[in-house]
Design a protein around this motif. Structure first.
Motif, PDB file in Angstrom:
ATOM      1  N   LEU A  15     -42.972  47.824  54.697  1.00  0.00           N
ATOM      2  CA  LEU A  15     -44.054  47.119  54.018  1.00  0.00           C
ATOM      3  C   LEU A  15     -45.350  47.928  54.033  1.00  0.00           C
ATOM      4  N   GLY A  16     -45.942  48.085  52.839  1.00  0.00           N
ATOM      5  CA  GLY A  16     -47.228  48.760  52.719  1.00  0.00           C
ATOM      6  C   GLY A  16     -48.174  47.947  51.865  1.00  0.00           C
ATOM      7  N   LYS A  17     -49.454  48.007  52.189  1.00  0.00           N
ATOM      8  CA  LYS A  17     -50.467  47.323  51.385  1.00  0.00           C
ATOM      9  C   LYS A  17     -51.730  48.155  51.396  1.00  0.00           C
ATOM     10  N   THR A  25     -59.588  54.002  48.644  1.00  0.00           N
ATOM     11  CA  THR A  25     -58.389  53.284  49.066  1.00  0.00           C
ATOM     12  C   THR A  25     -58.420  53.010  50.566  1.00  0.00           C
ATOM     13  N   VAL A  26     -58.119  51.766  50.927  1.00  0.00           N
ATOM     14  CA  VAL A  26     -57.995  51.370  52.327  1.00  0.00           C
ATOM     15  C   VAL A  26     -56.561  50.912  52.559  1.00  0.00           C
ATOM     16  N   SER A  64     -49.176  40.066  47.576  1.00  0.00           N
ATOM     17  CA  SER A  64     -48.047  40.929  47.233  1.00  0.00           C
ATOM     18  C   SER A  64     -48.250  42.307  47.860  1.00  0.00           C
ATOM     19  N   PRO A  65     -47.166  42.965  48.264  1.00  0.00           N
ATOM     20  CA  PRO A  65     -47.281  44.294  48.868  1.00  0.00           C
ATOM     21  C   PRO A  65     -47.463  45.377  47.821  1.00  0.00           C
ATOM     22  N   THR A  66     -47.990  46.511  48.267  1.00  0.00           N
ATOM     23  CA  THR A  66     -48.051  47.692  47.414  1.00  0.00           C
ATOM     24  C   THR A  66     -46.704  48.410  47.412  1.00  0.00           C
ATOM     25  N   SER A  67     -46.011  48.341  48.548  1.00  0.00           N
ATOM     26  CA  SER A  67     -44.688  48.956  48.672  1.00  0.00           C
ATOM     27  C   SER A  67     -43.880  48.178  49.696  1.00  0.00           C
ATOM     28  N   GLY A  68     -42.567  48.400  49.681  1.00  0.00           N
ATOM     29  CA  GLY A  68     -41.697  47.710  50.622  1.00  0.00           C
ATOM     30  C   GLY A  68     -41.172  46.401  50.064  1.00  0.00           C
ATOM     31  N   ARG A  69     -40.378  45.708  50.881  1.00  0.00           N
ATOM     32  CA  ARG A  69     -39.693  44.488  50.450  1.00  0.00           C
ATOM     33  C   ARG A  69     -39.883  43.389  51.491  1.00  0.00           C
ATOM     34  N   VAL A  70     -39.827  42.133  51.015  1.00  0.00           N
ATOM     35  CA  VAL A  70     -40.060  40.962  51.857  1.00  0.00           C
ATOM     36  C   VAL A  70     -38.977  39.929  51.563  1.00  0.00           C
TER      37      VAL A  70
END
Length: 251
Positions: A15-17, A25-26, A64-70
């Protein structure tokens, strides 16, 4: 009590955000992977800006995440529509907030069954029996016709817990649930959350900065700079404080 055989009710993978673009970008979350099992009371800790609230919001389908899955149970929520996410949160996720978030115009009984009203239905006989048990175990039977402003902070938080547990959600998120309570009442609320996990098999993820609150949990996840840096079983408040202090010194 949680055992390795208990199923995972929520998990994230890679997971990335990130917030902002370009040089502004933070990174709030950076490749976080974890799962929460049924009947497990999990505390999520970390310094301000560590990503703990962002993690909770994404796992609950509020962001919602920027990357990864939930996943929630077997449902991958990463790409669900807003309508489907709303239905999922209503039926499968419970929330307990620092500010209680009770509806002032409803009495206590109305606040507890609000998730069913929002879902356009009445509790079934089995669900009503469950709710009645919650009302009695939380000591709210004599308060059902009161409005929230007629209750103490601790009583209001008990109502919020009953509302969160009423639909038997897959997972309850608690965001600093004792932040507006005195220490004695806070301990009572934490004991109730622990009982919900160990006695009712409810999965609870609690964001907190308080080592005493975290000491009630079965498991403690520590985040720093958006990364999961420690995953430990139940620890004392002193052990948690020492680890937090070491994290801050290393920062």
């Amino acid at each position: 009590m949680t055992t390795p055989a208990n199923p995972v009710v929520a998990r994230v993978d890679g997971l990335g955000k990130a917030f902002g673009t370009g040089g502004n970008t933070v990174t709030a979350l950076d490749a976080v992977t974890l799962g929460i099992r049924r009947g497990q009371f999990t505390a999520i800790m970390g310094p301000s800006g560590s990503g703990k609230s962002t993690l909770m919001h994404i796992m609950a389908g509020l962001d919602s995440p920027t990357s990864g899955r939930v996943w929630l149970g077997d449902t991958e929520i990463t790409r669900l529509s807003d309508t489907d996410l709303t239905l999922l949160r209503r039926r499968r996720v419970g929330f307990v907030f620092q500010a209680f978030n009770l509806v002032p115009t409803l009495d206590i009984a109305g606040n507890i069954v609000l998730p069913f009203e929002l879902d356009g239905r009445r509790p079934s006989a089995d669900e009503q029996a469950w709710i009645d048990g919650l009302i009695d175990s939380l000591g709210l039977r004599e308060r059902l016709r009161h409005r929230p402003h007629q209750l103490s902070g601790g009583q209001q938080q008990r109502v919020a817990i009953a509302r969160a547990l009423a639909p038997r959600p897959d997972l309850v998120f608690a965001d600093e649930p004792t932040g507006n309570l005195d220490s004695r009442t806070g301990r009572e609320v934490l004991a109730l959350l622990a009982t919900a996990a160990r006695g009712y098999g409810q999965s609870i993820a609690m964001v907190t900065h308080d080592p005493v609150a975290a000491s009630y949990a079965d498991r403690i996840l520590f985040l720093a700079d958006g990364r999961l840096v420690e995953d430990r079983t139940r620890s004392s408040a002193e052990e948690i404080s020492s680890f937090m202090l070491a994290m801050e010194r290393a920062a």
